[in-house]
Design an enzyme around this catalytic site. Structure first.
Site, PDB file in Angstrom:
ATOM      1  N   ALA A  22       1.299  -1.833   0.406  1.00 34.97           N
ATOM      2  CA  ALA A  22       0.037   0.289  -0.190  1.00 34.97           C
ATOM      3  C   ALA A  22       1.151   1.039   0.002  1.00 34.97           C
ATOM      4  O   ALA A  22       2.183   1.331   0.581  1.00 34.97           O
ATOM      5  CB  ALA A  22      -0.865   0.474   1.267  1.00 34.97           C
TER       6      ALA A  22
ATOM      7  N   GLY B 175       0.683  -5.072   0.256  1.00 37.52           N
ATOM      8  CA  GLY B 175      -0.638  -5.238  -0.068  1.00 37.52           C
ATOM      9  C   GLY B 175      -0.483  -4.965  -1.472  1.00 37.52           C
ATOM     10  O   GLY B 175      -1.456  -5.995  -2.039  1.00 37.52           O
TER      11      GLY B 175
ATOM     12  N   GLU C  53      -1.047  -9.283  -0.664  1.00 39.96           N
ATOM     13  CA  GLU C  53      -2.340  -9.631  -0.858  1.00 39.96           C
ATOM     14  C   GLU C  53      -2.954  -9.674  -1.830  1.00 39.96           C
ATOM     15  O   GLU C  53      -3.846 -10.380  -2.089  1.00 39.96           O
ATOM     16  CB  GLU C  53      -2.815  -8.309   0.145  1.00 39.96           C
ATOM     17  CG  GLU C  53      -2.143  -8.369   1.740  1.00 39.96           C
ATOM     18  CD  GLU C  53      -2.185  -7.748   2.412  1.00 39.96           C
ATOM     19  OE1 GLU C  53      -1.987  -6.320   2.145  1.00 39.96           O
ATOM     20  OE2 GLU C  53      -3.102  -7.418   4.016  1.00 39.96           O
TER      21      GLU C  53
ATOM     22  N   GLU D 116       3.995  -5.230   6.503  1.00 44.24           N
ATOM     23  CA  GLU D 116       3.972  -3.713   7.629  1.00 44.24           C
ATOM     24  C   GLU D 116       4.207  -3.611   9.314  1.00 44.24           C
ATOM     25  O   GLU D 116       4.188  -2.460   9.626  1.00 44.24           O
ATOM     26  CB  GLU D 116       2.423  -4.072   7.909  1.00 44.24           C
ATOM     27  CG  GLU D 116       1.817  -4.304   5.989  1.00 44.24           C
ATOM     28  CD  GLU D 116       2.049  -5.665   5.466  1.00 44.24           C
ATOM     29  OE1 GLU D 116       2.606  -6.506   5.840  1.00 44.24           O
ATOM     30  OE2 GLU D 116       0.387  -5.654   4.575  1.00 44.24           O
TER      31      GLU D 116
HETATM   32  N1  CAA Z   1       4.662   3.357  -0.438  1.00 43.71           N
HETATM   33  C1  CAA Z   1       5.128   4.038  -1.389  1.00 43.71           C
HETATM   34  N2  CAA Z   1       6.782   4.535  -1.385  1.00 43.71           N
HETATM   35  C2  CAA Z   1       6.814   2.904  -1.707  1.00 43.71           C
HETATM   36  C3  CAA Z   1       6.876   2.541  -1.496  1.00 43.71           C
HETATM   37  C4  CAA Z   1       5.309   1.982  -0.472  1.00 43.71           C
HETATM   38  N3  CAA Z   1       4.736   1.283  -0.309  1.00 43.71           N
HETATM   39  N4  CAA Z   1       7.759   0.795  -1.761  1.00 43.71           N
HETATM   40  C5  CAA Z   1       8.931   2.339  -2.536  1.00 43.71           C
HETATM   41  N5  CAA Z   1       8.019   3.082  -2.610  1.00 43.71           N
HETATM   42  C6  CAA Z   1       8.821   4.362  -3.763  1.00 43.71           C
HETATM   43  C7  CAA Z   1       9.999   4.520  -2.143  1.00 43.71           C
HETATM   44  O1  CAA Z   1       9.941   6.266  -1.204  1.00 43.71           O
HETATM   45  C8  CAA Z   1      10.734   5.212  -3.552  1.00 43.71           C
HETATM   46  O2  CAA Z   1      10.841   6.546  -3.938  1.00 43.71           O
HETATM   47  P1  CAA Z   1      11.115   7.856  -3.522  1.00 43.71           P
HETATM   48  O3  CAA Z   1      12.772   7.379  -5.127  1.00 43.71           O
HETATM   49  O4  CAA Z   1      10.393   9.148  -4.190  1.00 43.71           O
HETATM   50  O5  CAA Z   1      11.951   7.943  -2.352  1.00 43.71           O
HETATM   51  C9  CAA Z   1      10.898   4.353  -4.551  1.00 43.71           C
HETATM   52  O6  CAA Z   1       9.713   3.575  -4.819  1.00 43.71           O
HETATM   53  C10 CAA Z   1      11.358   3.054  -4.863  1.00 43.71           C
HETATM   54  O7  CAA Z   1      11.765   2.584  -3.366  1.00 43.71           O
HETATM   55  P2  CAA Z   1      13.136   2.248  -2.928  1.00 43.71           P
HETATM   56  O8  CAA Z   1      14.335   3.873  -3.037  1.00 43.71           O
HETATM   57  O9  CAA Z   1      13.026   2.304  -1.199  1.00 43.71           O
HETATM   58  O10 CAA Z   1      14.013   1.110  -2.818  1.00 43.71           O
HETATM   59  P3  CAA Z   1      14.418   0.317  -3.160  1.00 43.71           P
HETATM   60  O11 CAA Z   1      15.389  -0.467  -4.462  1.00 43.71           O
HETATM   61  O12 CAA Z   1      16.255   0.344  -2.123  1.00 43.71           O
HETATM   62  O13 CAA Z   1      13.920  -1.076  -1.759  1.00 43.71           O
HETATM   63  C11 CAA Z   1      11.510  -2.768  -0.964  1.00 43.71           C
HETATM   64  C12 CAA Z   1      12.663  -1.206  -2.168  1.00 43.71           C
HETATM   65  C13 CAA Z   1      12.510  -2.818  -0.012  1.00 43.71           C
HETATM   66  C14 CAA Z   1      10.732  -2.601  -1.963  1.00 43.71           C
HETATM   67  C15 CAA Z   1      11.679  -0.649  -0.494  1.00 43.71           C
HETATM   68  O14 CAA Z   1      11.069  -0.468  -0.865  1.00 43.71           O
HETATM   69  C16 CAA Z   1      10.172  -1.172   0.753  1.00 43.71           C
HETATM   70  O15 CAA Z   1      10.582  -1.444   1.404  1.00 43.71           O
HETATM   71  N6  CAA Z   1       9.381  -0.517   0.388  1.00 43.71           N
HETATM   72  C17 CAA Z   1       8.332  -0.427   1.732  1.00 43.71           C
HETATM   73  C18 CAA Z   1       7.567  -1.895   1.687  1.00 43.71           C
HETATM   74  C19 CAA Z   1       6.481  -2.298   2.694  1.00 43.71           C
HETATM   75  O16 CAA Z   1       6.552  -1.532   3.953  1.00 43.71           O
HETATM   76  N7  CAA Z   1       4.874  -2.814   2.495  1.00 43.71           N
HETATM   77  C20 CAA Z   1       4.130  -2.619   3.262  1.00 43.71           C
HETATM   78  C21 CAA Z   1       3.585  -1.194   2.752  1.00 43.71           C
HETATM   79  S1  CAA Z   1       2.431  -0.982   3.667  1.00 43.71           S
HETATM   80  C22 CAA Z   1       0.450  -2.393   3.599  1.00 43.71           C
HETATM   81  O17 CAA Z   1       1.588  -2.191   2.605  1.00 43.71           O
HETATM   82  C23 CAA Z   1      -0.939  -2.098   4.255  1.00 43.71           C
HETATM   83  C24 CAA Z   1      -1.927  -3.701   3.726  1.00 43.71           C
HETATM   84  O18 CAA Z   1      -1.416  -4.225   4.325  1.00 43.71           O
HETATM   85  C25 CAA Z   1      -2.552  -2.269   3.489  1.00 43.71           C
END
Ligand code: CAA
Length: 258
Positions: A65, A109, A112, A132
């Protein structure tokens, strides 16, 4: 309908929906979820489409998400907005088979969403996770329920409590994905699977999907009754007569969805 966060292509009875927010690793924001729900409803209703593929990019199916969009939301906004629940319900209403073709990250998400599809074909680069917990929350679009049903309590707890990622090999071993292929072959494999499904009678594929899904929702006895009724009702279709006649006559069946 023109979409901004997804690409919809229909080719040879197969609709492919590609999540397209590359700058955010296909993070699921409310716009994307709304567009995906609408596109799925459209292709599900189309007479031409017989199978649907949902996919992302080589680097990310979807990294979860959209954290930027969510971070400042209040309980009241989440409760009243409920865009995750609305999208989840919309995806659950799709009656035609939906394949998730997953490469790279399928997190939160994203994992999911893949699990909401009917089965997952993964590239050998796929990484699944429910991280999460690292954000001070838990899965919110079915992860605690669906992952547990896919892989069992122990691994599901491990994934949800530690937030660690599972690679494609582990995901296949655990039963989360149905097949793993080299990254370059992912879309070919998904299209071949979709084309195979598209050859069948839509009446039978929709009944099969409905029957398998009952296994998630009800007791064994009720599920067996539901399957029996669907099986028997297919004998009211021309496609059952055609499918069985074609077998006996040693020819390919020509299904007409009747
Ligand atoms: N939401 C918003 N933006 C995201 C994102 C997310 N879930 N995941 C990645 N991005 C964005 C980053 O902010 C970044 O943007 P900027 O360049 O503007 O800073 C861009 O995508 C590239 O990401 P990274 O620089 O972090 O890329 P990376 O290769 O270093 O890492 C990753 C990749 C391990 C996937 C890392 O991006 C990450 O950990 N992302 C978040 C994963 C996460 O926590 N997901 C769960 C979300 S909560 C959820 O899903 C709730 C639910 O069940 C409803």
């Amino acid at each position: 309908m023109a979409y901004e966060t997804i690409i919809v292509e229909v080719d040879d009875e197969v609709a492919t929906i590609t999540l397209n927010r590359p700058d955010a690793l296909n993070a699921l924001n409310s716009q994307l979820l709304g567009e995906l729900s609408q596109a799925l409803a459209e292709v599900d209703a189309s007479d031409k489409v017989r199978c649907i593929i949902v996919t992302g990019s080589a680097k990310a199916f979807a990294a979860g998400a959209d954290i930027k969009e969510m971070s400042e939301k209040s309980f009241v906004e989440m409760f009243l907005g409920d865009y995750f629940g609305t999208a989840s319900d919309a995806i659950g209403r799709v009656r035609k088979p939906v394949i998730a073709a997953v490469s790279g990250y399928a997190l939160g998400g994203g994992c999911e969403l893949a699990m909401m599809c009917d089965f997952i074909i993964a590239s050998d680069t796929a990484k699944f996770g429910q991280p999460e917990i690292n954000l001070g929350v838990i899965a919110g679009i079915g992860g605690t329920q669906r992952l547990t049903r896919y892989v069992g309590k122990s691994k599901s707890m491990d994934m949800h409590l530690t937030g660690r990622f599972m690679d494609a090999e582990e995901a296949e071993r655990a039963g989360l994905v149905s097949r793993v292929v080299p990254a370059k072959q992912l879309m070919d494999e998904a299209h071949q699977a979709a084309a195979k499904i598209a050859e069948k009678s839509v009446l039978a594929t929709m009944a099969a999907k409905q029957a398998v899904n009952r296994a998630y929702e009800t007791t064994l006895t009720e599920g067996l009754m539901a399957e029996r009724s669907l099986f028997q009702s297919l004998f009211a279709t021309e496609d059952q007569k055609e499918g069985m006649a074609a077998f006996l006559e040693k020819r390919t069946a020509q299904f007409r969805d009747r």
